[in-house]
Motif scaffolding. Structure first.
Motif: not given
Length: 1526
Positions: A178-190
């Motif tokens: 769950k944590l990795a999904r939210e971080v990687l999605k947000f990081a990719t967007g940034c």
């Protein structure tokens, strides 16, 4: 009427809480208990159910109801707060609107005593600064971050929130996915849009979350941090091999930010990940990611298909048009590159002007620091180099130091500071007030305003008691509560808001206890305004700042902190703006015309004296003088008290002269006379200034001290200090820096408006000190200058013109010229309304002129005033107090509470208060400062103005009683904590304290002046209502019940008076003064009933009066018993009451026809003294016969008690006026005259005396003869000796002969009772002094033989007067043999021993100086009767002198030097040993003779001569003179 619920709970007062509790049906007992515990709205919002049950004994049901109803109100309040969402949590003044949240540093350790705060939201907070370590920052639970954001400028991070509340509870695999999904999605967007960003886990991300708002800080427990670090390993799984390396460089490590939460025992965190896509890493790249997702069906983590994400606004979304997105990659790269360059090459922030910022924070924007403002220092371990730079602290007015360095007293700041200023070393537990002690008493006991209080907050290494240093967690468990109580006491009870500033001086790494101190101060001070932080180390400051951010915003913290200045730099910077400097050491004169330095530390220790130095006021900086000189002068002429700075400015010609009244020269001359050497001069001289209020008496007294400061040591006594402290400090100051105590400059001490008793006590203590130090006779040690207000100063002056000076409003011609000239000068400088008091003085306070002047002044002033405003109400309250209570005032803190002022920044405090006042109020109110606390208060400029304001503002519509009742019932003023002791005293005095001439008032009054005004000018009912209100307001005080009894019987409302008297007695059953009041109720009731049947008395209609009389006697007898048992007072009111009622009762009975003298002259005495009962009264008086027949015994016992007391002391019957001024019913002015008259009445009624009685004395029974003796004045030794002094009314010789004739012709055979024998012998002694040749006079030897009866009856049975006569009769004579002398000395010594025992018993615990023993006889040169001289004989020697001259000669001892005295008195020989006088005479035993004046005893062992006086304490020595060798 506004309900409590209509306003925020935190603003509720104790009374509003009580009203709310009533409205929800809570029992009155619980409500009162919570009111006593000072539960206001702020406390109510935090109390727990456990607290209610534990602290108040409340049952579970009502406790649960209170908590439930409380939470409902808080919930509604929170909803109301959450609706108007604002971007900032500040009000228009820039101050945070919401309650400071708990920011305790160590959440694992729970302080169970801490109340749980109500949940408060919508309090904006800022996120952790980008790339800051999580450990350097903290959040506060329920505070709210700004909404999620999109791309701003690529450098400022965008934010995304995830609550993560459920995910945090999952197992390791699911949580990481769950944590990795939210971080990687947000990081990719940034990364794809090239912007910095931070994703926050533990922050509410949706408005749909029940009970929370978007952006609210919640947090969650983190059990294993490595789970979160390892979750980022999905980078390699979700990105291609080439991309994963780049992504790793852009995604930062998880940061764990602690969430401060007081209602949880478990630590909570916000987990945050920063994204930083530097252009050198991401250039030309578009990142796609396969996001992990845990499949419940497959029970494993699966990767989704590759997707390209971007930030769109505050969301992260898949890219819809990949072609277009790829085309703009280079554009985004160039924008990122430009943003990074802009950040890199932005011109460096200009260095701050820290010096200016520091001075602004400390001075509040003024040129110099406020010399009256207190500072509280919070600090930890000082570096050794910094200890050399603490001058700025030495010059600062520090109230206390919270020191967290356990070695501070050995090697730290405390040790260094103590070298210069005295400190009181305390621990936090010392700031707990014991029950029964008021705030003012606690302050005095701990000397909080005299010396700096140094509070060791975490142990003290050199302390031998149990006060060890603790680690952080132990400290939170054991000492956090003590800190909370300590800070709360200071902020809520001792120092009003705005009168002090808290300085955190961080000189070492910061730990949890010091951080908790910040939280306690910001909570109790309700904001950050008066808190500043000084730190040299950026690292130390960051930890402090990260904690502070939980209670305040970043901008406020930065504005109130100075970071980067060393202690040395702070020291140099602040000394420039301090009003005084450490270099200005005070100097004192010395005997050899030189000077010495006064050690500042020593001065602080001697806090009972305000020491006047040679260079007083010269420590003030020129800037301070220049900026304040006009204000200082204006304050003085506006009605303020003269200060040393006024006299210094005038002396330096900086302002105009302060006029010297003629009385100044008079006092000056008296001081000069004191300084003239004489071998007979007393070591202590007293000068009294009596002055009309407002006539300049205090100014004259201070001018005298100011102008003598170069020639004498001078000081002002702080009368709030104890007598022992004043005398000890005075002795120290006299001898300071002098080599020999015998050779010192005299000390001139000023006592301002203190009680005469206090002055006498200090004088007595100083005399003891002088004798102990064996100061050579003739050496002047102290001059006591007393300055007291009086409404008749000239009368006071006439009593002793050699020591007293009167200052009246009347001006001499010379003074009129000075005042006229000064008035013209002042009128050019100030408006007339600002110099009103000076104008009143220049007009001599002439009633016709002044009344009109004041009337017109007030009339002009009050034009256009708003009668309904709060300010006008304030002026009326102050005017009422100032009119009726001398020296009363209202603290500014009380005024602000009444006006409901919310003063947020102290530097605007005075401005805000003054601008809130109307123009009229500003002109009539004058500001004062407390000499100890420097807390500001206000009063009307002059009592005459106050009185006129009352008259004009109230008009005919409102009466003073209404205003007084309104003031009494004002909860805001009554419950206000600061200055409460003073306010309560003034309010109590308004309704309770009577006027006393002895206290300087115009007349004696039976009630307080306000009550007297209301009962006479308005109506008695109003006065009764006022006292009823005061009784209720002051917790049903017994003394108010006593006053109500008095007031009711004064207006003949006897039933109500009886009820109130019973109430008072029930509350204080052993108080003799209250029992006396109850007796007076019945006495007055009895007299009223007698008056109603006057000239129509019958046995039937006298039943009621008789019943009332015996009720009164019963109460007076209870009063007698209580007075005898009480060791602290000497109250004879009960004995007096019995005699008064008894005489009135006898008079009533004698008016009955059955006891008519014309019919049966001795019928009344026959009824009273025998078993005979006349038939006319047998039935009507059947319930009173026993009591009436016992009346003679009852009255005789009372008369004998009073007589013996007067023979000891011969002063007023009620002597302890200082203690009982409000409780005593009345004082008999001439007690011996009273006793003579009452003894005469007693003898007349019980003997049935008539013109023929004396002639038929042989037919009289022994009882009747005894009554006749009383009738003629021979019933006790006091009335017998009075015949020697009162020879104007009648010739005492035939009277004494007549008295002796009523005794048996052979008294030896008759075996007279001891009392009768005492009176018989005393009558002969008196007759021998008046008529030695009288045929009625018995032989001296016969009297000696008779007195053996006293010896046979034993010590325990012998009365004092019997022992007194034994001393006189058996005093040895020179012609007697040695054997005879020895025999007599044994008798005398035994009698003296008995006398001293009786004296100590009668004196109780009252200091002897309050009840001076009376000397009846002196030893003469004759034998037998002629060896004694009565004191009345001295009148013939001194009759040519005026009364003041007589007093002076007795006081100075000159009377003993008169040649007539040496002829009249016998000079005996003896010696002194160890400061005691012994009589030469008895062999083999020492006969100690107490000296009447201790100061007259030589300090060395000497042979002496002296005169002998005889008192009921035994012989005393007068005129002790050292024998010289011929």
């Amino acid at each position: 009427m506004e309900k409590p619920e209509d306003s925020p709970m935190e603003t509720w007062t104790e009374s509003m809480v009580s009203n709310w509790l009533k409205s929800i049906g809570i029992k009155e007992a619980y409500i009162e208990k919570l009111h006593e515990e000072e539960v206001n709205g702020q406390v109510l919002s935090k109390v727990s159910e456990e607290f209610l049950k534990k602290e108040t004994g409340m049952k579970a049901g009502p406790a649960l109801l209170i908590i439930k109803e409380r939470n409902e109100i808080l919930k509604n309040s929170q909803k109301a707060q959450s609706k108007p969402k604002q971007p900032s949590g500040k009000n228009e003044n820039g101050v945070s609107k919401n309650k400071v949240a708990d920011t305790r540093a160590d959440i694992k350790e729970v302080d169970e005593e801490d109340p749980v705060p109500a949940v408060l939201r919508n309090r904006d907070t800022k996120p952790r600064p980008f790339e800051m370590k999580g450990g350097d920052f903290k959040y506060v639970k329920n505070s709210v971050l700004l909404p999620e954001s999109g791309v701003i400028d690529m450098i400022s991070p965008c934010h995304e929130y995830k609550s993560f509340a459920i995910a945090a509870t999952l197992d390791r695999q699911r949580l990481q996915a769950k944590l990795a999904r939210e971080v990687l999605k947000f990081a990719t967007g940034c990364m794809n849009v090239r912007t910095n960003g931070t994703i926050h886990f533990g922050v509410m991300d949706s408005r749909g979350d029940a009970g929370h708002v978007h952006g609210e800080i919640v947090g969650f427990p983190v059990k294993e941090k490595d789970i979160y670090y390892d979750a980022l390993d999905y980078i390699e799984k979700g990105f291609s091999e080439s991309d994963s390396e780049l992504v790793r460089l852009c995604i930062g490590e998880p940061q764990f930010v602690q969430v401060i939460c007081s209602d949880s025992s478990e630590e909570h965190f916000i987990v945050e990940v920063d994204i930083k896509p530097s252009v050198r890493i991401v250039k030309n790249q578009v990142f796609s990611v396969r996001l992990p997702n845990f499949s419940e069906e497959a029970n494993k983590v699966q990767l989704e298909k590759k997707t390209v994400y971007r930030r769109v606004g505050s969301k992260t979304e898949p890219v819809a048009d990949l072609m277009e997105f790829y085309q703009h990659v280079s554009l985004r790269d160039s924008q990122r590159e430009e943003a990074e360059k802009m950040q890199k090459f932005t011109s460096p922030e200009p260095s701050q002007n820290l010096g200016k910022k520091l001075t602004m924070l400390i001075t509040g924007g003024k040129k110099v620091m406020d010399k009256d403002k207190w500072h509280i220092l919070v600090t930890n371990r000082f570096q050794e180099k910094d200890l050399q730079s603490i001058d700025f602290l030495l010059n600062m007015k520090i109230f206390c130091v919270f020191d967290f360095d356990p070695d501070s007293n050995v090697t730290g700041l405390c040790r260094e500071y103590d070298k210069h200023h005295a400190v009181n070393r305390h621990f936090m537990q010392n700031y707990k007030i014991p029950s029964g002690l008021s705030i003012r008493e606690f302050e005095s006991r701990e000397r909080l305003f005299d010396q700096i209080s140094w509070i060791f907050c975490n142990g003290r290494s050199d302390f031998k008691g149990s006060e060890p240093h603790c680690d952080e967690k132990t400290w939170v468990k054991t000492k956090r509560t003590l800190l909370k109580e300590c800070v709360s006491l200071i902020c809520k009870n001792i120092l009003p808001k705005g009168t002090f500033q808290v300085i955190f001086l961080l000189t070492s790494p910061v730990d949890t206890p010091l951080l908790n101190t910040f939280y306690e101060f910001i909570t109790d001070m309700e904001g950050h305004e008066d808190i500043i932080c000084l730190a040299e180390s950026e690292e130390n400051f960051k930890k402090w700042q990260s904690f502070a951010l939980g209670s305040s915003d970043m901008e406020t913290i930065k504005q109130s902190s100075v970071v980067g200045m060393t202690v040395s730099q702070i020291n140099a910077t602040l000394q420039r703006v301090q009003p005084t400097t450490t270099q200005a050491t005070k100097r004192l004169p010395i005997l050899v015309k030189g000077e010495c330095f006064l050690d500042t530390r020593e001065e602080k220790v001697r806090s009972s004296l305000e020491i006047l130095s040679l260079n007083h006021c010269e420590e003030n900086s020129p800037d301070v003088i220049e900026s304040e000189k006009e204000t200082i002068e204006k304050q003085f002429y506006h009605g303020g008290k003269v200060t040393w700075i006024n006299l210094w400015l005038a002396e330096k010609k900086i302002v105009g002269e302060v006029i010297q009244r003629d009385a100044y020269n008079e006092v000056n001359e008296l001081v000069k006379e004191c300084l003239n050497w004489s071998s007979e001069r007393a070591p202590i001289s007293c000068i009294n200034i009596y002055h009309h209020p407002g006539s300049g008496g205090s100014t004259v007294a201070r001018q005298v001290l100011w102008n003598y400061r170069r020639d004498l040591r001078c000081a002002v006594v702080k009368s709030s200090k104890s007598v022992s402290a004043v005398s000890e400090d005075a002795v120290w100051l006299r001898e300071y820096e002098e080599k020999d105590p015998q050779k010192c400059l005299p000390l001139l001490l000023l006592f301002e408006d203190c009680d005469q008793e206090y002055l006498e006590d200090v004088k007595y203590e100083l005399e003891v000190a002088v004798n102990t130090k064996k100061i050579t006779r003739g050496t002047l040690c102290f001059i006591l200058l007393s300055c007291r207000r009086s409404h008749n100063p000239e009368k006071m002056c006439k009593e002793s013109p050699q020591h007293n000076v009167a200052i009246t409003h009347k001006l001499s011609e010379k003074e009129k010229q000075h005042f006229s000239k000064k008035r013209h000068s002042l009128e050019k400088q100030f408006k007339p309304e600002f110099i009103l008091t000076f104008v009143l003085m220049s007009e001599e306070f002439k009633s016709h002129k002044i009344a009109e002047y004041v009337k017109q002044f007030v009339k002009h002033l009050l034009q256009g005033i708003d009668h309904n405003s709060a300010v006008t109400k304030l002026v009326l309250y102050v005017a009422l107090l100032n009119t009726y209570v001398q020296n009363s005032f209202l603290s500014r803190s009380h005024c602000e509470a009444l006006l409901a002022l919310s003063i947020l920044v102290d530097r605007f405090r005075q401005h805000v208060f003054e601008t809130s006042l109307s123009e009229q109020a500003r002109l009539v109110l004058i500001h004062l400062r407390d000499e100890n606390t420097y807390i500001t208060s206000i009063r009307i400029i002059h009592p005459l103005v106050a009185k006129e304001i009352l008259h004009q503002l109230l008009g005919d519509e409102q009466q003073q009683s209404d205003l007084a009742l309104d003031l009494l019932n004002n909860d805001v003023l009554f419950e206000h904590r600061f200055g409460k002791d003073h306010y309560m005293k003034f309010l109590r005095d308004l309704f309770m304290t009577r006027h006393r001439i002895s206290k300087g008032d115009e007349s004696d009054s039976f009630f307080s002046p306000l009550i007297e005004h209301v009962r006479k000018k308005e109506c008695p009912d109003k006065a009764i209502d006022l006292l009823k209100g005061a009784y209720k307001r002051f917790n049903e005080d017994a003394f108010f019940a006593q006053h109500l009894a008095r007031l009711n019987y004064k207006h003949e409302r006897f039933e109500a008076a009886e009820q109130w008297a019973k109430t008072a007695v029930a509350k204080m059953p052993h108080n003799s003064y209250i029992l006396d009041t109850k007796g007076q109720v019945y006495r007055q009731w009895f007299l009223a009933k007698c008056k109603a049947i006057k000239q129509n008395e019958t046995p039937e209609n006298t039943v009621d009066p008789l019943e009332m009389a015996f009720k009164a006697i019963e109460c007076f007898q209870a009063c007698e018993n209580a007075a005898v048992q009480d060791n602290d007072t000497m109250n004879n009111a009960g004995f007096v009451g019995v005699v008064e009622v008894g005489c009135a009762l006898l008079k009533l009975m004698s008016n009955l026809q059955v006891f008519s003298r014309r019919r049966r002259p001795s019928e009344l005495s026959r009824y009273l003294l025998t078993n005979y009962i006349p038939p006319e009264i047998e039935t009507p008086w059947e319930n009173f016969h026993y009591k009436l027949k016992n009346l003679q015994k009852t009255m005789l016992e009372a008369l004998e008690w009073i007589s013996e007391d007067l023979s000891f002391f011969q002063t007023d019957l009620n002597t302890d006026e200082e203690k009982t001024a409000e409780t005593v019913e009345s004082t008999i002015k001439h007690p011996i005259h009273w006793l003579v008259n009452k003894s005469h009445d007693y003898g007349r009624y019980f003997s049935g005396a008539s013109p023929g009685t004396d002639k038929n004395r042989e037919k009289l029974s022994p009882v009747m003869k005894r009554m006749m003796i009383h009738y003629h004045g021979g019933g006790n030794i006091t009335t017998i000796l009075f015949l020697l002094t009162n020879q104007k009314d009648r010739d005492p010789v035939p009277v004494l002969e007549k008295i002796i004739s009523f005794y048996p012709s052979d008294p030896m055979r008759a075996q007279l009772p001891q009392v009768d024998l005492v009176n018989y012998i005393a009558s002969h002694l008196a007759l021998s002094l008046l008529s030695p040749e009288s045929p009625k006079l018995a032989a001296f030897q016969d009297l000696q033989r008779m007195s053996y009866q006293f010896l046979k009856e034993g010590q325990k049975k012998s009365i004092s007067n019997a022992n007194f006569l034994l001393v006189l009769l058996f005093w040895p004579e020179e012609q007697e043999t040695e054997v005879e002398k020895e025999r007599k000395y044994k008798i005398v010594l035994s009698a003296v021993e008995n006398l001293q025992r009786d004296y100590e018993k009668r004196l109780k615990d009252i200091p002897p100086r309050k009840k001076r023993i009376y000397t009846h006889f002196f030893l003469s040169n004759g034998t037998g009767f002629e060896k004694f001289v009565h004191k009345s004989k001295f009148e013939t020697i001194t009759k040519l002198f005026s009364v003041p001259e007589k007093r002076l000669k007795w006081f100075s001892g000159e009377v003993w030097k008169m040649p007539e005295m040496s002829k009249l008195l016998k000079c005996v020989t003896g010696w002194t040993e160890d400061e005691k006088v012994y009589l030469e005479g008895p062999k083999g035993m020492k006969f100690h003779i107490p000296a009447l004046k201790m100061s007259s005893i030589p300090h060395k062992n000497e042979n002496v001569t002296f005169y002998l006086g005889f008192t009921l304490k035994g012989p005393v020595a007068y005129n002790i003179t050292v024998q010289t060798q011929n």
